[in-house]
Design a protein around this motif. Structure first.
Motif, PDB file in Angstrom:
ATOM      1  N   GLU A 212      32.497  46.817  40.926  1.00 66.72           N
ATOM      2  CA  GLU A 212      33.523  46.762  39.881  1.00 66.72           C
ATOM      3  C   GLU A 212      34.900  46.569  40.501  1.00 66.72           C
ATOM      4  O   GLU A 212      35.738  45.857  39.941  1.00 66.72           O
ATOM      5  CB  GLU A 212      33.485  48.025  39.013  1.00 66.72           C
ATOM      6  CG  GLU A 212      34.437  47.987  37.844  1.00 66.72           C
ATOM      7  CD  GLU A 212      34.212  46.807  36.893  1.00 66.72           C
ATOM      8  OE1 GLU A 212      35.213  46.330  36.329  1.00 66.72           O
ATOM      9  OE2 GLU A 212      33.059  46.365  36.709  1.00 66.72           O
ATOM     10  N   GLY A 213      35.125  47.157  41.673  1.00 66.95           N
ATOM     11  CA  GLY A 213      36.391  46.962  42.370  1.00 66.95           C
ATOM     12  C   GLY A 213      36.649  45.496  42.682  1.00 66.95           C
ATOM     13  O   GLY A 213      37.785  45.026  42.629  1.00 66.95           O
ATOM     14  N   ALA A 214      35.588  44.768  42.980  1.00 69.08           N
ATOM     15  CA  ALA A 214      35.726  43.340  43.271  1.00 69.08           C
ATOM     16  C   ALA A 214      35.844  42.503  41.998  1.00 69.08           C
ATOM     17  O   ALA A 214      36.583  41.520  41.958  1.00 69.08           O
ATOM     18  CB  ALA A 214      34.526  42.855  44.092  1.00 69.08           C
ATOM     19  N   LEU A 215      35.130  42.883  40.953  1.00 68.86           N
ATOM     20  CA  LEU A 215      35.061  42.064  39.747  1.00 68.86           C
ATOM     21  C   LEU A 215      36.181  42.329  38.740  1.00 68.86           C
ATOM     22  O   LEU A 215      36.430  41.519  37.867  1.00 68.86           O
ATOM     23  CB  LEU A 215      33.697  42.258  39.071  1.00 68.86           C
ATOM     24  CG  LEU A 215      32.512  41.728  39.878  1.00 68.86           C
ATOM     25  CD1 LEU A 215      31.198  42.170  39.249  1.00 68.86           C
ATOM     26  CD2 LEU A 215      32.574  40.209  40.015  1.00 68.86           C
ATOM     27  N   ALA A 216      36.827  43.468  38.869  1.00 66.26           N
ATOM     28  CA  ALA A 216      37.933  43.799  37.957  1.00 66.26           C
ATOM     29  C   ALA A 216      39.211  43.175  38.501  1.00 66.26           C
ATOM     30  O   ALA A 216      39.280  42.756  39.646  1.00 66.26           O
ATOM     31  CB  ALA A 216      38.079  45.312  37.843  1.00 66.26           C
ATOM     32  N   GLY A 217      40.207  43.117  37.693  1.00 67.75           N
ATOM     33  CA  GLY A 217      41.492  42.641  38.176  1.00 67.75           C
ATOM     34  C   GLY A 217      41.996  41.464  37.398  1.00 67.75           C
ATOM     35  O   GLY A 217      41.384  41.004  36.437  1.00 67.75           O
ATOM     36  N   GLU A 218      43.114  40.979  37.855  1.00 72.33           N
ATOM     37  CA  GLU A 218      43.812  39.900  37.162  1.00 72.33           C
ATOM     38  C   GLU A 218      43.601  38.541  37.818  1.00 72.33           C
ATOM     39  O   GLU A 218      44.103  37.536  37.324  1.00 72.33           O
ATOM     40  CB  GLU A 218      45.322  40.209  37.127  1.00 72.33           C
ATOM     41  CG  GLU A 218      45.662  41.522  36.437  1.00 72.33           C
ATOM     42  CD  GLU A 218      45.246  41.533  34.976  1.00 72.33           C
ATOM     43  OE1 GLU A 218      45.415  40.508  34.301  1.00 72.33           O
ATOM     44  OE2 GLU A 218      44.728  42.577  34.535  1.00 72.33           O
ATOM     45  N   GLU A 219      42.878  38.502  38.919  1.00 73.76           N
ATOM     46  CA  GLU A 219      42.682  37.231  39.610  1.00 73.76           C
ATOM     47  C   GLU A 219      41.818  36.292  38.769  1.00 73.76           C
ATOM     48  O   GLU A 219      41.253  36.677  37.760  1.00 73.76           O
ATOM     49  CB  GLU A 219      42.004  37.449  40.975  1.00 73.76           C
ATOM     50  CG  GLU A 219      42.837  38.240  41.972  1.00 73.76           C
ATOM     51  CD  GLU A 219      42.640  39.745  41.810  1.00 73.76           C
ATOM     52  OE1 GLU A 219      41.665  40.170  41.152  1.00 73.76           O
ATOM     53  OE2 GLU A 219      43.477  40.486  42.312  1.00 73.76           O
ATOM     54  N   SER A 220      41.667  35.088  39.244  1.00 76.17           N
ATOM     55  CA  SER A 220      40.828  34.110  38.553  1.00 76.17           C
ATOM     56  C   SER A 220      39.365  34.560  38.613  1.00 76.17           C
ATOM     57  O   SER A 220      38.983  35.400  39.435  1.00 76.17           O
ATOM     58  CB  SER A 220      40.971  32.742  39.222  1.00 76.17           C
ATOM     59  OG  SER A 220      40.369  32.775  40.514  1.00 76.17           O
ATOM     60  N   ALA A 221      38.544  33.979  37.752  1.00 77.45           N
ATOM     61  CA  ALA A 221      37.115  34.295  37.753  1.00 77.45           C
ATOM     62  C   ALA A 221      36.490  33.930  39.091  1.00 77.45           C
ATOM     63  O   ALA A 221      35.691  34.697  39.646  1.00 77.45           O
ATOM     64  CB  ALA A 221      36.419  33.557  36.610  1.00 77.45           C
ATOM     65  N   VAL A 222      36.841  32.786  39.631  1.00 80.38           N
ATOM     66  CA  VAL A 222      36.286  32.363  40.923  1.00 80.38           C
ATOM     67  C   VAL A 222      36.684  33.348  42.019  1.00 80.38           C
ATOM     68  O   VAL A 222      35.851  33.740  42.835  1.00 80.38           O
ATOM     69  CB  VAL A 222      36.729  30.926  41.280  1.00 80.38           C
ATOM     70  CG1 VAL A 222      36.341  30.562  42.706  1.00 80.38           C
ATOM     71  CG2 VAL A 222      36.141  29.923  40.294  1.00 80.38           C
TER      72      VAL A 222
END
Length: 188
Positions: free
Chosen positions: A66-76
């Motif tokens: 979840e730490g990697a998949l959450a956030g404001e960055e792009s989906a890629v």
């Protein structure tokens, strides 16, 4: 740390190292430095303890993922962060390895935590990919569920290749392949 927690952690480590079939209650007690009474005070037996350990392992992995998949960055960027999580390819996936254990896959209660974990991972990856399609970052024809399955299969297959060859480079090559696929899905 409580005895219950020590038993759960010891079992989680042994399941990763030896699998369910290869882990005995005596090994668990020795690793946890606990007496037999402690185990049966907290758990009805090896199977209930193994389920608790699998849930514990899944929770730890979910937190990292979840730490990697959450956030404001792009989906890629988020999928790539998931793919780039630090892993020990030669040790294999804590949860994925259990799906190779006959006793686990033939017992619905033992199999449930593994199925729930992979359902969560697939769903979470699919959410991120669907967001990429909605925002126009990824091609409109991209099927988020299919791509999520491909990503999971690549990670799990990468572990298998690395272990078969006893070479972590095989895992990294599989991950790079998944990243190339992701790059090819970016809308022009």
């Amino acid at each position: 740390m409580s005895k219950k927690e020590a038993l759960t952690r010891a079992t989680a480590d042994l399941l990763w190292e030896r699998g369910y079939t290869g882990t005995s209650p005596a090994m668990i007690l020795e690793r946890a430095q606990a007496g037999q009474g402690s185990m049966y005070h907290h758990f009805s037996g090896k199977a209930e303890l193994a389920v608790a350990a699998m849930v514990h392992m899944g929770d730890q992995l979910r937190s990292r993922m979840e730490g990697a998949l959450a956030g404001e960055e792009s989906a890629v960027a988020r999928v790539n962060a998931f793919l780039d999580l630090e892993r020990d390819p030669l040790a294999g996936c804590r949860i994925g390895r259990l799906t190779q254990d006959h006793e686990v896959v033939t017992d619905g209660v033992l199999r449930a935590p593994t199925a729930e974990f992979f359902t969560w991972v697939g769903g979470r990856l699919s959410e991120v990919l669907a967001e990429g399609v909605r925002t126009g970052e990824l091609r409109s024809g991209t099927d988020p569920d299919v791509m999520a399955s491909l990503i999971i299969a690549t990670v799990q297959g990468g572990y298998t290749l690395a272990r078969a060859h006893q070479d972590p480079a095989a895992f990294r090559q599989a991950i790079e392949g998944a990243k190339q696929v992701m790059a090819n899905l970016v809308a022009n």
